[in-house]
Design an enzyme around this catalytic site. Sequence first.
Site, mmCIF file in Angstrom:
data_model
loop_
_atom_site.group_PDB
_atom_site.id
_atom_site.type_symbol
_atom_site.label_atom_id
_atom_site.label_comp_id
_atom_site.label_asym_id
_atom_site.label_seq_id
_atom_site.Cartn_x
_atom_site.Cartn_y
_atom_site.Cartn_z
ATOM 1 N N CYS A 60 62.149 -13.042 -33.744
ATOM 2 C CA CYS A 60 63.216 -12.500 -32.905
ATOM 3 C C CYS A 60 63.983 -11.392 -33.605
ATOM 4 O O CYS A 60 64.514 -10.494 -32.953
ATOM 5 C CB CYS A 60 64.163 -13.616 -32.480
ATOM 6 S SG CYS A 60 64.803 -14.597 -33.851
ATOM 7 N N GLU A 62 70.360 -19.075 -29.712
ATOM 8 C CA GLU A 62 69.819 -18.001 -30.546
ATOM 9 C C GLU A 62 68.649 -17.414 -29.782
ATOM 10 O O GLU A 62 67.616 -18.058 -29.619
ATOM 11 C CB GLU A 62 69.400 -18.551 -31.915
ATOM 12 C CG GLU A 62 69.194 -17.480 -32.965
ATOM 13 C CD GLU A 62 67.806 -16.872 -32.914
ATOM 14 O OE1 GLU A 62 67.675 -15.725 -32.421
ATOM 15 O OE2 GLU A 62 66.859 -17.540 -33.350
ATOM 16 N N LYS A 99 63.030 -31.430 -29.210
ATOM 17 C CA LYS A 99 61.896 -31.141 -28.334
ATOM 18 C C LYS A 99 61.111 -29.963 -28.887
ATOM 19 O O LYS A 99 61.509 -28.808 -28.750
ATOM 20 C CB LYS A 99 62.353 -30.826 -26.908
ATOM 21 C CG LYS A 99 61.172 -30.780 -25.919
ATOM 22 C CD LYS A 99 61.461 -29.989 -24.678
ATOM 23 C CE LYS A 99 61.277 -28.507 -24.870
ATOM 24 N NZ LYS A 99 59.851 -28.128 -25.142
#
Length: 477
Positions: A284, A250, A176
């Site tokens: 991140c 994550e 997705k």
Amino acid sequence: MHEYTRFFIGGDWVEPAGTGTIDVVSPHTEEVIGRVPEGTDADIDRAVAAARQAFDHGPWPRMTPAERAEVMGRLSAIYAANAQAMSDLVVAEVGTPALFSIFAQATIPQMTLQYYVDLAATYTWEDERPGMQGPVTVVREPVGVVAAIYPWNVPQFTLIMKLAPALLAGCTVVAKPSPETPLDAYLLAEWVKEAGFPDGVVNFVPAGREAGAHLVAHPGVDKVAFTGSTDAGRKIGEVCGRQLKRCTLELGGKSAAIILEDADLATTVEGFKLASLMNNGQACAAQTRILAPRSRYDEVAEALAAMVGGLAVGDPADFGTEIGPLVAKRQQERVEGYIRIGQEEGAKLLVGGLDRPYDRGWYVAPTVFGNVTNDMRIAREEIFGPVLSLIPYDDEDDAVRIANDSEFGLGGSVWTADVDHGIEVARRVRTGSCGVNLYGMDPNTPFGGYKNSGLGRELGPEGLEAYLEHKSIPRPA
């Protein structure tokens, strides 16, 4: 204009169940550059059914690892031959500077795919062990149907980190993409079809949060692999926990770069262009807390402000651009909100601020705050933009304490003239990775976080193991 009207499900292009569409908007021009159908729960159901059929009855899990690697190798070769096209597409979707994109948004994903192709020949798929009653065969088997849900910032890399090991393990996948970046998924789907994967092994359904939540909770899914925010990861973890469904998460980070007393400042600050400001700060693992010794604080502040203030901000398609736009208007507003918070908290604005570099496009001026304390929100919360916080420390113990004083534990770095000592300091930092005089990720080594930065690891052999179940088969002597 990139326009698609169907989904890639079950090895073919199929009509959507609904009528909704997703517009893909250029962060640079604010113009629509693509349109795809928006997935619904019914589309998710169809994709999971295709993946379920392919896993339960298809050839993919029953092929040898070498046979699976052969098909994956064809995909890797197609990817390598078309890496520039993939890079250009992600530049248009995300606003990643072109020079960084060809490496991070195309080359590294392809290298990761190839790493797992090569790993097939050396990984221990089964072994014999002595048991109390006789020999035991321990085999590794695929976990099943995988839901791969991944973000917009580095869409190909975060997908391939999941897709490649899952495929090598023998799993089937429903991917997705984020609504902001579905176009690169369509390009990859075309390559998957060209490579000749069996029907239903890889399926793509771009969709929003509601359909994503339906995918996570779907009883036909055996494992969820997610990259995204910590808040979303908590919700996914709760669902998977109730269902005893495997998951890897994550999540966010607020990584610290520790500048030691002996660091060469010129090379250190130059290194922050990648370590701290990669992908316009939308990473991140970006080193957004810069920890400087008090004895060199003024020197570091001057050098850091000069570097950030001199960055070339502009059209991400230009190879001279170092900082492009943020992915969406909401992201621009979020980052500007944090700049206001920093000013309200009493941090000193060294460079940048709220003056937008351009009237059009979702640009934010690269910004450095000085006189930051680690209890400020700009030092504790993930901003996800080109905003750095310079924090002074007293000694190395204090630097390590500050680095570890975070709910996150994803990345980090130590900058020093003494690499061996830098490794000693890095060992004390409670994060999943901590570089010395650089920050990077390697397909051969595990990546993931401590604390609220997630669960599990991606990349390396550890990334493959996340998609395998271990079965013991004992027998009499």
